[in-house]
Design a protein around this motif. Structure first.
Motif, PDB file in Angstrom:
ATOM      1  N   ASN A 137       0.798  -1.226   0.000  1.00 58.28           N
ATOM      2  CA  ASN A 137       0.000   0.000   0.000  1.00 58.28           C
ATOM      3  C   ASN A 137       0.831   1.277   0.000  1.00 58.28           C
ATOM      4  O   ASN A 137       0.259   2.368  -0.017  1.00 58.28           O
ATOM      5  CB  ASN A 137      -0.915   0.025   1.218  1.00 58.28           C
ATOM      6  N   ASP A 138       2.144   1.161   0.034  1.00 55.10           N
ATOM      7  CA  ASP A 138       2.996   2.344   0.124  1.00 55.10           C
ATOM      8  C   ASP A 138       3.100   3.083  -1.198  1.00 55.10           C
ATOM      9  O   ASP A 138       3.253   2.470  -2.258  1.00 55.10           O
ATOM     10  CB  ASP A 138       4.402   1.955   0.571  1.00 55.10           C
ATOM     11  N   TYR A 139       3.072   4.409  -1.108  1.00 53.82           N
ATOM     12  CA  TYR A 139       3.381   5.278  -2.235  1.00 53.82           C
ATOM     13  C   TYR A 139       4.798   5.829  -2.051  1.00 53.82           C
ATOM     14  O   TYR A 139       5.346   5.808  -0.952  1.00 53.82           O
ATOM     15  CB  TYR A 139       2.391   6.447  -2.304  1.00 53.82           C
TER      16      TYR A 139
ATOM     17  N   GLY B 162       5.662   5.978   1.905  1.00 50.28           N
ATOM     18  CA  GLY B 162       4.531   6.147   2.812  1.00 50.28           C
ATOM     19  C   GLY B 162       4.271   4.922   3.639  1.00 50.28           C
ATOM     20  O   GLY B 162       4.047   3.843   3.099  1.00 50.28           O
ATOM     21  N   GLY B 163       4.262   5.079   4.967  1.00 51.84           N
ATOM     22  CA  GLY B 163       3.994   3.981   5.859  1.00 51.84           C
ATOM     23  C   GLY B 163       2.505   3.811   6.081  1.00 51.84           C
ATOM     24  O   GLY B 163       1.779   4.773   6.290  1.00 51.84           O
ATOM     25  N   SER B 164       2.047   2.589   6.080  1.00 57.39           N
ATOM     26  CA  SER B 164       0.623   2.344   6.308  1.00 57.39           C
ATOM     27  C   SER B 164       0.211   2.714   7.718  1.00 57.39           C
ATOM     28  O   SER B 164      -0.966   2.886   8.004  1.00 57.39           O
ATOM     29  CB  SER B 164       0.289   0.882   6.023  1.00 57.39           C
ATOM     30  N   ASP B 165       1.190   2.835   8.634  1.00 56.37           N
ATOM     31  CA  ASP B 165       0.869   3.284   9.984  1.00 56.37           C
ATOM     32  C   ASP B 165       1.049   4.781  10.134  1.00 56.37           C
ATOM     33  O   ASP B 165       0.988   5.303  11.230  1.00 56.37           O
ATOM     34  CB  ASP B 165       1.737   2.540  11.011  1.00 56.37           C
ATOM     35  N   TYR B 166       1.303   5.468   9.044  1.00 57.62           N
ATOM     36  CA  TYR B 166       1.433   6.929   8.987  1.00 57.62           C
ATOM     37  C   TYR B 166       2.642   7.457   9.743  1.00 57.62           C
ATOM     38  O   TYR B 166       2.753   8.642   9.972  1.00 57.62           O
ATOM     39  CB  TYR B 166       0.155   7.602   9.497  1.00 57.62           C
ATOM     40  N   LYS B 167       3.557   6.589  10.109  1.00 62.67           N
ATOM     41  CA  LYS B 167       4.794   7.021  10.756  1.00 62.67           C
ATOM     42  C   LYS B 167       5.781   7.340   9.647  1.00 62.67           C
ATOM     43  O   LYS B 167       6.514   6.468   9.186  1.00 62.67           O
ATOM     44  CB  LYS B 167       5.316   5.901  11.654  1.00 62.67           C
ATOM     45  N   LEU B 168       5.795   8.586   9.198  1.00 65.00           N
ATOM     46  CA  LEU B 168       6.550   8.975   8.015  1.00 65.00           C
ATOM     47  C   LEU B 168       7.945   9.456   8.408  1.00 65.00           C
ATOM     48  O   LEU B 168       8.099  10.567   8.903  1.00 65.00           O
ATOM     49  CB  LEU B 168       5.794  10.061   7.249  1.00 65.00           C
TER      50      LEU B 168
END
Lengths: 115, 109
Positions: free
Chosen positions: B30-32, B91-97
């Protein structure tokens, strides 16, 4: 539409003092982040938040605290300033565009010096 | 959290094309892939984002091979004002960028 606003832009602290870096965004973004950038280095994630009332630690959270009582505000607090916290601090926000597709909007930064 | 690896620095001359490759071997489904540009004393700003194949906008192109384990940012005909640090962010799926070290691009006249 101001985007991400950080205050103050510059601050000098003495060792042991406390202060809060303010961050406000007017884009109704869910996600907010605090990064620090030491001279000549990349950005290190301190804390992040995925929504009001929810915060989580990043790579370098020690010595900092955050809160997220509203969608707009994400203040970063330094309780006992140390020279190692001398850095430029950037706040950023993003909208949930689906997992992994966040685009960050950054503030102009806050330059902190601890003497 | 997908770790990224970029060259530390690159030199170029005005009018040339600059290609910066970023490695991200453990990218998640799922990462961009997003690239940012940072000038001194400013916050990073978004350049381009992609998921696979090729993406082009008015300032850059992003090439992503089928296995998505790397990506290449292409800056056509650079000018002195393109001198900056460029970051590749997955992009992390856990939003920890988390950012990598970035690539310092220096454009000379």
């Amino acid at each position: 539409n101001a985007g991400v606003t950080q205050t103050p832009k510059f601050r000098i602290l003495k060792i042991g003092q406390s202060m809060t870096l303010q961050c406000t965004q007017d884009m109704n973004h869910n996600y907010m982040y605090w990064y620090r950038q030491d001279p000549g280095m990349g950005l290190k994630l301190i804390y992040y938040s995925v929504g009001a009332g929810i915060t989580d630690k990043g790579e370098v959270p020690n010595g900092y605290n955050v809160s997220r009582s509203t969608t707009e505000d994400f203040p970063l607090r330094l309780e006992l300033a140390a020279p190692s916290q001398t850095s430029v601090y950037f706040c950023a926000s993003s909208q949930n565009q689906g997992a992994g597709a966040n685009v960050l909007t950054f503030g102009a930064g806050s330059r902190l010096t601890v003497l | 959290l997908a770790k990224t690896t970029q060259p530390i620095s690159m030199d170029s001359y005005e009018g040339q094309e600059v290609n910066i490759t970023c490695s991200h071997n453990n990218i998640a489904t799922n990462d961009y892939i997003t690239w940012y540009q940072q000038f001194p004393s400013q916050g990073p700003r978004f350049i381009i984002q992609g998921y696979k194949t090729k993406v082009t906008n008015e300032v850059a192109s992003l090439f992503i091979p089928a296995d998505r384990k790397s990506s290449t940012l292409s800056l056509p005909r650079v000018s002195l004002s393109d001198t900056a640090v460029y970051y590749c962010l997955v992009g992390g799926s856990d939003y920890k960028l988390s950012f990598g070290a970035g690539t310092t691009v220096t454009v000379r006249a």
